[in-house]
Scaffold this motif. Structure first.
Motif, mmCIF file in Angstrom:
data_model
loop_
_atom_site.group_PDB
_atom_site.id
_atom_site.type_symbol
_atom_site.label_atom_id
_atom_site.label_comp_id
_atom_site.label_asym_id
_atom_site.label_seq_id
_atom_site.Cartn_x
_atom_site.Cartn_y
_atom_site.Cartn_z
ATOM 1 N N MET A 158 27.826 -13.814 47.205
ATOM 2 C CA MET A 158 28.544 -14.849 46.458
ATOM 3 C C MET A 158 29.193 -14.223 45.237
ATOM 4 S SD MET A 158 28.097 -17.737 48.078
ATOM 5 C CE MET A 158 28.707 -18.854 46.808
ATOM 6 N N PRO A 159 30.430 -14.598 44.915
ATOM 7 C CA PRO A 159 31.058 -14.097 43.682
ATOM 8 C C PRO A 159 30.306 -14.623 42.460
ATOM 9 C CG PRO A 159 32.383 -15.850 44.656
ATOM 10 C CD PRO A 159 31.303 -15.532 45.654
ATOM 11 N N VAL A 160 30.119 -13.751 41.454
ATOM 12 C CA VAL A 160 29.277 -14.128 40.322
ATOM 13 C C VAL A 160 29.942 -15.150 39.421
ATOM 14 C CG1 VAL A 160 27.989 -11.970 40.325
ATOM 15 C CG2 VAL A 160 30.095 -12.135 39.006
ATOM 16 N N GLY A 161 31.269 -15.115 39.352
ATOM 17 C CA GLY A 161 31.960 -16.083 38.505
ATOM 18 C C GLY A 161 32.149 -15.625 37.081
ATOM 19 N N ASP A 162 32.235 -14.305 36.848
ATOM 20 C CA ASP A 162 32.492 -13.801 35.501
ATOM 21 C C ASP A 162 33.997 -13.858 35.204
ATOM 22 O OD1 ASP A 162 33.496 -11.781 37.062
ATOM 23 O OD2 ASP A 162 32.056 -10.258 36.427
ATOM 24 N N PHE A 163 34.390 -13.270 34.086
ATOM 25 C CA PHE A 163 35.789 -13.354 33.666
ATOM 26 C C PHE A 163 36.722 -12.760 34.722
ATOM 27 C CE2 PHE A 163 39.489 -11.448 31.554
ATOM 28 C CZ PHE A 163 40.030 -12.565 30.937
ATOM 29 N N ASP A 164 36.331 -11.603 35.289
ATOM 30 C CA ASP A 164 37.172 -10.945 36.299
ATOM 31 C C ASP A 164 37.393 -11.841 37.507
ATOM 32 O OD1 ASP A 164 37.433 -8.714 34.746
ATOM 33 O OD2 ASP A 164 35.787 -7.620 35.690
ATOM 34 N N ASP A 165 36.334 -12.533 37.948
ATOM 35 C CA ASP A 165 36.472 -13.434 39.096
ATOM 36 C C ASP A 165 37.377 -14.614 38.778
ATOM 37 O OD1 ASP A 165 34.974 -12.084 40.992
ATOM 38 O OD2 ASP A 165 33.093 -13.061 40.466
ATOM 39 N N VAL A 166 37.158 -15.202 37.614
ATOM 40 C CA VAL A 166 37.933 -16.386 37.235
ATOM 41 C C VAL A 166 39.424 -16.051 37.159
ATOM 42 C CG1 VAL A 166 38.334 -18.077 35.417
ATOM 43 C CG2 VAL A 166 35.996 -17.466 36.038
ATOM 44 N N VAL A 167 39.728 -14.850 36.656
ATOM 45 C CA VAL A 167 41.122 -14.440 36.547
ATOM 46 C C VAL A 167 41.711 -14.109 37.916
ATOM 47 C CG1 VAL A 167 42.659 -12.643 35.652
ATOM 48 C CG2 VAL A 167 40.895 -13.627 34.173
ATOM 49 N N ALA A 168 40.932 -13.436 38.751
ATOM 50 C CA ALA A 168 41.460 -12.938 40.031
ATOM 51 C C ALA A 168 41.540 -14.012 41.105
ATOM 52 C CB ALA A 168 40.595 -11.780 40.533
ATOM 53 N N ALA A 169 40.609 -14.968 41.088
ATOM 54 C CA ALA A 169 40.502 -15.935 42.182
ATOM 55 C C ALA A 169 41.161 -17.255 41.797
ATOM 56 C CB ALA A 169 39.034 -16.162 42.550
ATOM 57 N N SER A 170 42.401 -17.428 42.205
ATOM 58 C CA SER A 170 43.114 -18.682 41.967
ATOM 59 C C SER A 170 42.708 -19.707 43.017
ATOM 60 C CB SER A 170 44.618 -18.427 42.030
ATOM 61 O OG SER A 170 45.330 -19.606 42.288
ATOM 62 N N ILE A 171 42.385 -20.908 42.579
ATOM 63 C CA ILE A 171 41.980 -21.951 43.518
ATOM 64 C C ILE A 171 43.091 -22.265 44.523
ATOM 65 C CG2 ILE A 171 41.366 -24.403 43.723
ATOM 66 C CD1 ILE A 171 39.683 -24.093 41.224
ATOM 67 N N PRO A 172 44.360 -22.380 44.107
ATOM 68 C CA PRO A 172 45.416 -22.608 45.107
ATOM 69 C C PRO A 172 45.503 -21.473 46.132
ATOM 70 C CG PRO A 172 46.216 -23.170 42.923
ATOM 71 C CD PRO A 172 44.895 -22.507 42.732
ATOM 72 N N ASP A 173 45.288 -20.219 45.704
ATOM 73 C CA ASP A 173 45.329 -19.102 46.650
ATOM 74 C C ASP A 173 44.181 -19.183 47.647
ATOM 75 O OD1 ASP A 173 47.617 -17.984 45.602
ATOM 76 O OD2 ASP A 173 46.542 -16.638 44.238
ATOM 77 N N LEU A 174 42.988 -19.517 47.148
ATOM 78 C CA LEU A 174 41.824 -19.632 48.034
ATOM 79 C C LEU A 174 41.994 -20.805 48.991
ATOM 80 C CD1 LEU A 174 38.927 -19.003 45.457
ATOM 81 C CD2 LEU A 174 39.697 -17.443 47.257
ATOM 82 N N TRP A 175 42.386 -21.945 48.454
ATOM 83 C CA TRP A 175 42.530 -23.145 49.292
ATOM 84 C C TRP A 175 43.641 -22.946 50.333
ATOM 85 C CZ3 TRP A 175 39.227 -27.190 49.241
ATOM 86 C CH2 TRP A 175 39.579 -28.315 49.997
ATOM 87 N N GLY A 176 44.687 -22.225 49.950
ATOM 88 C CA GLY A 176 45.785 -21.989 50.875
ATOM 89 C C GLY A 176 45.540 -20.842 51.835
ATOM 90 N N GLY A 177 44.461 -20.076 51.622
ATOM 91 C CA GLY A 177 44.148 -18.977 52.515
ATOM 92 C C GLY A 177 45.124 -17.823 52.446
ATOM 93 N N PHE A 178 45.658 -17.534 51.238
ATOM 94 C CA PHE A 178 46.635 -16.464 51.087
ATOM 95 C C PHE A 178 45.918 -15.112 51.084
ATOM 96 C CE2 PHE A 178 48.772 -20.172 49.118
ATOM 97 C CZ PHE A 178 49.861 -20.238 49.980
ATOM 98 N N ALA A 179 46.227 -14.297 52.088
ATOM 99 C CA ALA A 179 45.468 -13.078 52.350
ATOM 100 C C ALA A 179 45.522 -12.080 51.198
ATOM 101 C CB ALA A 179 45.965 -12.426 53.642
ATOM 102 N N GLY A 180 46.700 -11.844 50.630
ATOM 103 C CA GLY A 180 46.842 -10.839 49.583
ATOM 104 C C GLY A 180 45.958 -11.097 48.377
ATOM 105 N N PRO A 181 46.082 -12.251 47.732
ATOM 106 C CA PRO A 181 45.226 -12.538 46.576
ATOM 107 C C PRO A 181 43.734 -12.561 46.926
ATOM 108 C CG PRO A 181 47.127 -14.013 46.617
ATOM 109 C CD PRO A 181 47.133 -13.279 47.916
ATOM 110 N N ILE A 182 43.399 -13.046 48.120
ATOM 111 C CA ILE A 182 41.985 -13.075 48.525
ATOM 112 C C ILE A 182 41.454 -11.652 48.636
ATOM 113 C CG2 ILE A 182 40.417 -13.627 50.435
ATOM 114 C CD1 ILE A 182 42.183 -16.108 50.952
ATOM 115 N N ALA A 183 42.234 -10.745 49.221
ATOM 116 C CA ALA A 183 41.819 -9.349 49.351
ATOM 117 C C ALA A 183 41.611 -8.717 47.985
ATOM 118 C CB ALA A 183 42.852 -8.571 50.154
#
Length: 370
Positions: A158-183
């Motif tokens: 599970m992602p820890v949810g620190d500053f790096d995660d919050v910045v890198a993981a955009s909810i629209p990117d995750l919800w939309g399944g966009f491969a590049g940002p998820i990678a």
């Protein structure tokens, strides 16, 4: 540097040994202390272990397994009692060798260790907003997911949810399944696979990128499930574990009778060689291994497989220090064969030799990249 390497190696080996031990242990809640109830609990725990070890969610329906259930006591090596949320439980350990023998007799598969660790991005859609479920959020969904992962022997990250995660993981990117940002957001965890799970009321939908290194290149595996979180996650984890087992599990009753040539290049020193040798011998798909030569940093082995080359390759690719090398077309070696014939006078005379193509064995090739 050496101390750091030894520490990391010990950590990895420790995690692998813990996973290997957990494959053959189970805990089942007891409704009462009746002997029949305890026997039923033992059988249920045994089926759980067989499902986990085989990678087959329906292995409990196998006729050979069904016949073995009444004799479950002969497979038990440890027995004790515990407590699960105030309820008495039965804690059991099973003999790994006997389990493998039974799976062989049932012509089932065996899915050993190490197993691919999967990073799960959970996005919960409430009535007013969407939120990422972080490791440190103490959400009950995390425990449900990890319990199901443990049930099938699928390591859950599970992602820890620190500053790096919050910045890198955009909810629209995750919800939309966009491969590049998820990678990019997943890279820091170095997982084998990545899953994006969307939770909405009593329904979930998910995408599994089984090879984190090729997100965006391969189509993801997708699925849906409904019911309580426990029910929906169970369905999802079953499908994911079945998928990975289909790629990595070995059919214990089927052997590849022909030994194959295996070349591993990029070996800089003796330590590299011994590491790759131990790695190969530890694979479930390898029945036997024999070194034939080491020339200019390339080791050539003769390997006998218990499974197909595809399963062998999938097991090899779990180790990120290896890269497969596509074999070049092999030249045909021509051998001249003398031919004689009889002329009109009955005299045996030679004729021009013909060339007979002699096939050249193509080796399975990998490169050690450390």
């Amino acid at each position: 540097m050496l101390r750091t390497f030894i520490f990391v190696l010990a950590l990895v080996l420790g995690q692998t040994s813990v996973m290997a031990a957990s494959l053959f242990s189970a805990e089942v809640v007891l409704d009462d202390s009746d002997a029949a109830t305890e026997q039923a609990a033992k059988e249920a725990a045994f089926v759980d272990v067989l499902i986990r070890a085989s990678g087959q969610s329906d292995v409990g329906n196998n006729p050979v397994i069904q016949k073995a259930l009444p004799t479950v006591n002969q497979y038990i090596t440890q027995l004790g009692y515990g407590d699960v949320e105030g309820q008495r439980s039965l804690v059991l350990g099973f003999d790994d060798r006997k389990v493998r023998t039974l799976l062989t007799q049932a012509q089932a598969t065996y899915w050993g260790t190490p197993r691919p660790d999967v990073l799960f991005w959970l996005v919960e859609d409430n009535a007013s907003q969407r939120n990422v479920v972080w490791e440190q959020s103490a959400s009950p969904l995390i425990n449900e997911l990890k319990v199901e992962g443990e049930r099938r022997g699928l390591p859950v990250l599970m992602p820890v949810g620190d500053f790096d995660d919050v910045v890198a993981a955009s909810i629209p990117d995750l919800w939309g399944g966009f491969a590049g940002p998820i990678a990019q957001a997943s890279a820091r965890y170095n997982p084998a696979g990545v899953a994006v799970v969307k939770v909405h009321n009593n329904r979930i939908s998910w995408q599994l990128f089984p090879n984190a290194a090729s997100i965006g290149q391969d189509a993801p595996v997708e699925g849906r499930a409904s019911g309580s979180p426990e029910q929906a996650f169970a369905t999802m984890i079953d499908e994911m574990a079945d998928f990975y087992a289909g790629r990595l599990a070995v059919n214990l009753g089927v052997a590849d009778s022909g030994a194959k040539a295996l070349e591993v290049s990029g070996l800089d020193d003796a330590e590299d060689f011994f590491v790759i040798e131990r790695t190969l011998k530890g694979l479930n798909s390898v029945a036997s291994l024999r070194l034939e030569s080491i020339v200019d940093g390339t080791a050539t082995f003769r390997v006998s497989l218990l499974a197909s080359e595809d399963i062998f390759h999938n097991e090899m690719m779990v180790d990120r220090r290896l890269r497969r090398v596509e074999a070049l077309p092999q030249p045909v070696v021509e051998v001249e064969a003398p031919v004689v014939t009889e002329n009109a006078d009955g005299v045996i005379v030679p004729v021009e030799p013909t060339s007979i193509p002699e096939p050249v064995e193509a080796a399975i090739q990998y490169e050690w990249i450390g």
